[in-house]
Write an enzyme that holds these catalytic residues in place. Sequence first.
Site, PDB file in Angstrom:
ATOM      1  N   ASN A   7      19.189   5.577   0.668  1.00 55.46           N
ATOM      2  CA  ASN A   7      20.617   5.598   0.353  1.00 55.46           C
ATOM      3  C   ASN A   7      20.844   6.852  -0.487  1.00 55.46           C
ATOM      4  O   ASN A   7      20.584   6.861  -1.688  1.00 55.46           O
ATOM      5  CB  ASN A   7      20.962   4.325  -0.423  1.00 55.46           C
ATOM      6  CG  ASN A   7      22.430   4.230  -0.765  1.00 55.46           C
ATOM      7  OD1 ASN A   7      23.204   5.167  -0.515  1.00 55.46           O
ATOM      8  ND2 ASN A   7      22.826   3.108  -1.341  1.00 55.46           N
ATOM      9  N   ARG A  90      21.404   4.684   5.013  1.00 49.32           N
ATOM     10  CA  ARG A  90      22.771   4.193   4.813  1.00 49.32           C
ATOM     11  C   ARG A  90      23.732   5.372   4.976  1.00 49.32           C
ATOM     12  O   ARG A  90      23.549   6.411   4.333  1.00 49.32           O
ATOM     13  CB  ARG A  90      22.915   3.616   3.412  1.00 49.32           C
ATOM     14  CG  ARG A  90      24.351   3.254   3.123  1.00 49.32           C
ATOM     15  CD  ARG A  90      24.552   2.791   1.709  1.00 49.32           C
ATOM     16  NE  ARG A  90      25.945   2.482   1.509  1.00 49.32           N
ATOM     17  CZ  ARG A  90      26.651   2.845   0.444  1.00 49.32           C
ATOM     18  NH1 ARG A  90      26.083   3.519  -0.538  1.00 49.32           N
ATOM     19  NH2 ARG A  90      27.912   2.514   0.342  1.00 49.32           N
ATOM     20  N   HIS A 179      31.599  -1.331   2.491  1.00 48.55           N
ATOM     21  CA  HIS A 179      30.747  -2.487   2.138  1.00 48.55           C
ATOM     22  C   HIS A 179      30.423  -3.328   3.384  1.00 48.55           C
ATOM     23  O   HIS A 179      30.100  -4.510   3.276  1.00 48.55           O
ATOM     24  CB  HIS A 179      31.448  -3.464   1.150  1.00 48.55           C
ATOM     25  CG  HIS A 179      31.604  -2.957  -0.243  1.00 48.55           C
ATOM     26  ND1 HIS A 179      32.615  -3.396  -1.057  1.00 48.55           N
ATOM     27  CD2 HIS A 179      30.865  -2.116  -0.987  1.00 48.55           C
ATOM     28  CE1 HIS A 179      32.518  -2.827  -2.238  1.00 48.55           C
ATOM     29  NE2 HIS A 179      31.461  -2.042  -2.233  1.00 48.55           N
ATOM     30  N   HIS A 207      33.088  -9.413  -1.796  1.00 38.70           N
ATOM     31  CA  HIS A 207      32.096  -8.587  -2.491  1.00 38.70           C
ATOM     32  C   HIS A 207      32.759  -8.144  -3.794  1.00 38.70           C
ATOM     33  O   HIS A 207      33.625  -7.271  -3.803  1.00 38.70           O
ATOM     34  CB  HIS A 207      31.727  -7.378  -1.612  1.00 38.70           C
ATOM     35  CG  HIS A 207      30.700  -6.481  -2.200  1.00 38.70           C
ATOM     36  ND1 HIS A 207      29.426  -6.336  -1.679  1.00 38.70           N
ATOM     37  CD2 HIS A 207      30.735  -5.682  -3.290  1.00 38.70           C
ATOM     38  CE1 HIS A 207      28.736  -5.490  -2.422  1.00 38.70           C
ATOM     39  NE2 HIS A 207      29.514  -5.069  -3.404  1.00 38.70           N
ATOM     40  N   LEU A 208      32.379  -8.805  -4.894  1.00 42.06           N
ATOM     41  CA  LEU A 208      33.046  -8.559  -6.176  1.00 42.06           C
ATOM     42  C   LEU A 208      32.031  -8.015  -7.174  1.00 42.06           C
ATOM     43  O   LEU A 208      31.216  -8.757  -7.730  1.00 42.06           O
ATOM     44  CB  LEU A 208      33.664  -9.858  -6.719  1.00 42.06           C
ATOM     45  CG  LEU A 208      34.652 -10.578  -5.795  1.00 42.06           C
ATOM     46  CD1 LEU A 208      35.109 -11.886  -6.414  1.00 42.06           C
ATOM     47  CD2 LEU A 208      35.838  -9.689  -5.474  1.00 42.06           C
ATOM     48  N   ASN A 210      31.331  -3.859  -9.254  1.00 33.89           N
ATOM     49  CA  ASN A 210      32.070  -2.728  -9.798  1.00 33.89           C
ATOM     50  C   ASN A 210      33.047  -2.235  -8.724  1.00 33.89           C
ATOM     51  O   ASN A 210      34.202  -1.965  -8.990  1.00 33.89           O
ATOM     52  CB  ASN A 210      31.070  -1.655 -10.218  1.00 33.89           C
ATOM     53  CG  ASN A 210      31.701  -0.642 -11.117  1.00 33.89           C
ATOM     54  OD1 ASN A 210      32.618  -0.953 -11.878  1.00 33.89           O
ATOM     55  ND2 ASN A 210      31.255   0.590 -11.004  1.00 33.89           N
ATOM     56  N   ARG A 240      38.469   1.712 -10.202  1.00 33.49           N
ATOM     57  CA  ARG A 240      39.429   2.065  -9.143  1.00 33.49           C
ATOM     58  C   ARG A 240      40.639   1.144  -9.205  1.00 33.49           C
ATOM     59  O   ARG A 240      40.500  -0.054  -9.466  1.00 33.49           O
ATOM     60  CB  ARG A 240      38.759   1.939  -7.764  1.00 33.49           C
ATOM     61  CG  ARG A 240      37.868   3.097  -7.435  1.00 33.49           C
ATOM     62  CD  ARG A 240      37.068   2.847  -6.173  1.00 33.49           C
ATOM     63  NE  ARG A 240      35.743   2.337  -6.472  1.00 33.49           N
ATOM     64  CZ  ARG A 240      34.849   1.952  -5.564  1.00 33.49           C
ATOM     65  NH1 ARG A 240      35.141   2.010  -4.288  1.00 33.49           N
ATOM     66  NH2 ARG A 240      33.660   1.506  -5.924  1.00 33.49           N
ATOM     67  N   ASP A 282      32.891  -2.392 -17.079  1.00 36.58           N
ATOM     68  CA  ASP A 282      31.911  -3.457 -16.892  1.00 36.58           C
ATOM     69  C   ASP A 282      32.549  -4.795 -17.275  1.00 36.58           C
ATOM     70  O   ASP A 282      33.013  -4.985 -18.404  1.00 36.58           O
ATOM     71  CB  ASP A 282      30.696  -3.155 -17.782  1.00 36.58           C
ATOM     72  CG  ASP A 282      29.524  -4.053 -17.440  1.00 36.58           C
ATOM     73  OD1 ASP A 282      28.555  -3.546 -16.856  1.00 36.58           O
ATOM     74  OD2 ASP A 282      29.582  -5.262 -17.761  1.00 36.58           O
ATOM     75  N   LEU A 283      32.550  -5.721 -16.330  1.00 37.32           N
ATOM     76  CA  LEU A 283      33.269  -6.976 -16.568  1.00 37.32           C
ATOM     77  C   LEU A 283      32.715  -7.754 -17.762  1.00 37.32           C
ATOM     78  O   LEU A 283      33.460  -8.421 -18.472  1.00 37.32           O
ATOM     79  CB  LEU A 283      33.249  -7.849 -15.308  1.00 37.32           C
ATOM     80  CG  LEU A 283      34.196  -9.037 -15.435  1.00 37.32           C
ATOM     81  CD1 LEU A 283      35.631  -8.625 -15.162  1.00 37.32           C
ATOM     82  CD2 LEU A 283      33.805 -10.163 -14.512  1.00 37.32           C
ATOM     83  N   VAL A 331      29.652  -9.615  -9.958  1.00 39.26           N
ATOM     84  CA  VAL A 331      30.609 -10.587 -10.492  1.00 39.26           C
ATOM     85  C   VAL A 331      30.590 -11.864  -9.657  1.00 39.26           C
ATOM     86  O   VAL A 331      30.479 -12.975 -10.190  1.00 39.26           O
ATOM     87  CB  VAL A 331      32.030  -9.972 -10.535  1.00 39.26           C
ATOM     88  CG1 VAL A 331      33.042 -11.003 -10.999  1.00 39.26           C
ATOM     89  CG2 VAL A 331      32.056  -8.730 -11.415  1.00 39.26           C
ATOM     90  N   GLU A 383      21.784  -5.493   1.108  1.00 39.50           N
ATOM     91  CA  GLU A 383      22.112  -4.457   2.080  1.00 39.50           C
ATOM     92  C   GLU A 383      20.854  -3.744   2.583  1.00 39.50           C
ATOM     93  O   GLU A 383      20.758  -3.377   3.745  1.00 39.50           O
ATOM     94  CB  GLU A 383      23.085  -3.453   1.458  1.00 39.50           C
ATOM     95  CG  GLU A 383      24.459  -4.065   1.242  1.00 39.50           C
ATOM     96  CD  GLU A 383      25.296  -3.321   0.218  1.00 39.50           C
ATOM     97  OE1 GLU A 383      26.131  -2.527   0.623  1.00 39.50           O
ATOM     98  OE2 GLU A 383      25.107  -3.544  -0.994  1.00 39.50           O
TER      99      GLU A 383
HETATM  100  P1  AMP Z   1      27.614  -4.587  -8.938  1.00 37.04           P
HETATM  101  O1  AMP Z   1      28.562  -3.458  -8.671  1.00 37.04           O
HETATM  102  O2  AMP Z   1      27.454  -5.524  -7.797  1.00 37.04           O
HETATM  103  O3  AMP Z   1      26.301  -4.114  -9.519  1.00 37.04           O
HETATM  104  O4  AMP Z   1      28.301  -5.480 -10.112  1.00 37.04           O
HETATM  105  C1  AMP Z   1      28.502  -4.961 -11.393  1.00 37.04           C
HETATM  106  C2  AMP Z   1      29.504  -5.826 -12.121  1.00 37.04           C
HETATM  107  O5  AMP Z   1      28.996  -7.168 -12.213  1.00 37.04           O
HETATM  108  C3  AMP Z   1      29.757  -5.352 -13.546  1.00 37.04           C
HETATM  109  O6  AMP Z   1      31.155  -5.378 -13.816  1.00 37.04           O
HETATM  110  C4  AMP Z   1      29.049  -6.395 -14.372  1.00 37.04           C
HETATM  111  O7  AMP Z   1      29.642  -6.575 -15.634  1.00 37.04           O
HETATM  112  C5  AMP Z   1      29.223  -7.632 -13.532  1.00 37.04           C
HETATM  113  N1  AMP Z   1      28.272  -8.678 -13.906  1.00 37.04           N
HETATM  114  C6  AMP Z   1      26.943  -8.722 -13.708  1.00 37.04           C
HETATM  115  N2  AMP Z   1      26.402  -9.836 -14.250  1.00 37.04           N
HETATM  116  C7  AMP Z   1      27.430 -10.530 -14.825  1.00 37.04           C
HETATM  117  C8  AMP Z   1      27.548 -11.757 -15.544  1.00 37.04           C
HETATM  118  N3  AMP Z   1      26.488 -12.522 -15.794  1.00 37.04           N
HETATM  119  N4  AMP Z   1      28.790 -12.114 -15.987  1.00 37.04           N
HETATM  120  C9  AMP Z   1      29.856 -11.345 -15.727  1.00 37.04           C
HETATM  121  N5  AMP Z   1      29.821 -10.191 -15.053  1.00 37.04           N
HETATM  122  C10 AMP Z   1      28.634  -9.774 -14.605  1.00 37.04           C
END
Ligand code: AMP
Length: 406
Positions: A7, A90, A179, A207-208, A210, A240, A282-283, A331, A383
């Site tokens: 990738n 990819r 995605h 797909h939730l 970043n 975004r 970052d959530l 998420v 993936e």
């Molecule tokens: P990804 O793009 O799939 O790597 O997802 C990243 C997102 O997932 C970031 O916003 C992280 O804060 C969120 N994330 C990962 N683990 C957790 C968790 N245990 N609780 C809340 N958000 C999470």
Amino acid sequence: MNVLVINAGSSSLKYQLVNVETQEVLAKGICERVGSAEAFHKHGIDDNELVIDEPMEDHNAAMAVVLEALTSGPNKAIDSLDDIDAIGHRVVQGGKYFDRSVVIDDDVIAKIDELAELAPLHNKAALMGIEACRTQMPGKPMVAVFDTSFFQSIPPKAYMYPLPYELYEKYAIRKYGAHGTSHRYISERAAAFMDEPIEDLKLITCHLGNGCSISAIDHGVAVDTSMGLTPLDGLMMGTRCGAIDPAIVPFIMEKEGLSTQEVNDLMNRKSGLLGISGISNDLRSVKEASEAGDERAQLAYEMYSNSAKKYIGQYIAVMGGVDAIVLTAGVGENCEKMRRMIFAGLQPLGIKIDPEKNKLRGHEREISTDDSAVRIVVIPTNEEYMIARDTYQLVKEGSLEVSELA
Ligand code: AMP
């Protein structure tokens, strides 16, 4: 069969070596900041990961570093390059040319290059990865797996934008989605998990992470997805903005004196959770701040869940119902509170999340109540395995078969 999954980003090279028959990941890593003086290489699995500063002037040099690490040193995974049977790449944009994965030849390379107009950074990076593999491992079979190909089944009424038709003819402006490999994987896995043929199911796949996207998959066929010409469209994401009133773009350009590059940057890198909260993309950080009483973080959190809820509603309408809603990525897989908020209030649609099951962690699982008409399923995405499997099927068996995943 061992497949090296590549990738390539504009300044990075991510890889996994996968044994397709056993699904075992033999090695993985990433070269980052390729082309800069601060380039470094992470190689290894979990606790065995090594981080090494390595000069890498380009993707070819990065590939040499990767192959060296795979075949020698403390985290060596194979004895020689002969133990790599094929390579899967990819590729972000497959445009109208690719509705499935293909074996790479000169014609495929020319088309990926032509499509770079629609995804300049991404497709050019994929080509650098492909060229580096050709140089370092001449003659090794290679396959391109496109993020967009799963969505080539979307009908014109969903992929066209209501703009002057000539723009579609001149520039191929339409929805392509993104995605796709993740949505394809989780839809197939969800059907297998539910022990139902995918051809009998109406699925909404979410797909939730970043980046965020939601798709409607009607009897195994993608009929709509939230990302558009580019991965900026659709849901609110980490940085975004997703779908906004298009009139906002010329308005802020004029008011703030922004160039096209600057306004693109604002929508891609400074918006979403980060833009609203002012704290983070970052959530987890946004959640912490919102629970500590930060109002903008609370708003960002609510907007993210509301944005997902609205697409789920749209796609129920598009398909005339839904059998299961599938969640994946950072998420979707991990955040109990966000899942609760997304499904809150959807009981009248037959969608009931089980608060106890929602707390469970682990691999593939169902989190809806026993009497929910719609099942809610969490499927960790993979993936890389999907890319390895397509490569295996094309190289070993000569054709792509949409079979149930092992
Ligand atoms: P990804 O793009 O799939 O790597 O997802 C990243 C997102 O997932 C970031 O916003 C992280 O804060 C969120 N994330 C990962 N683990 C957790 C968790 N245990 N609780 C809340 N958000 C999470």
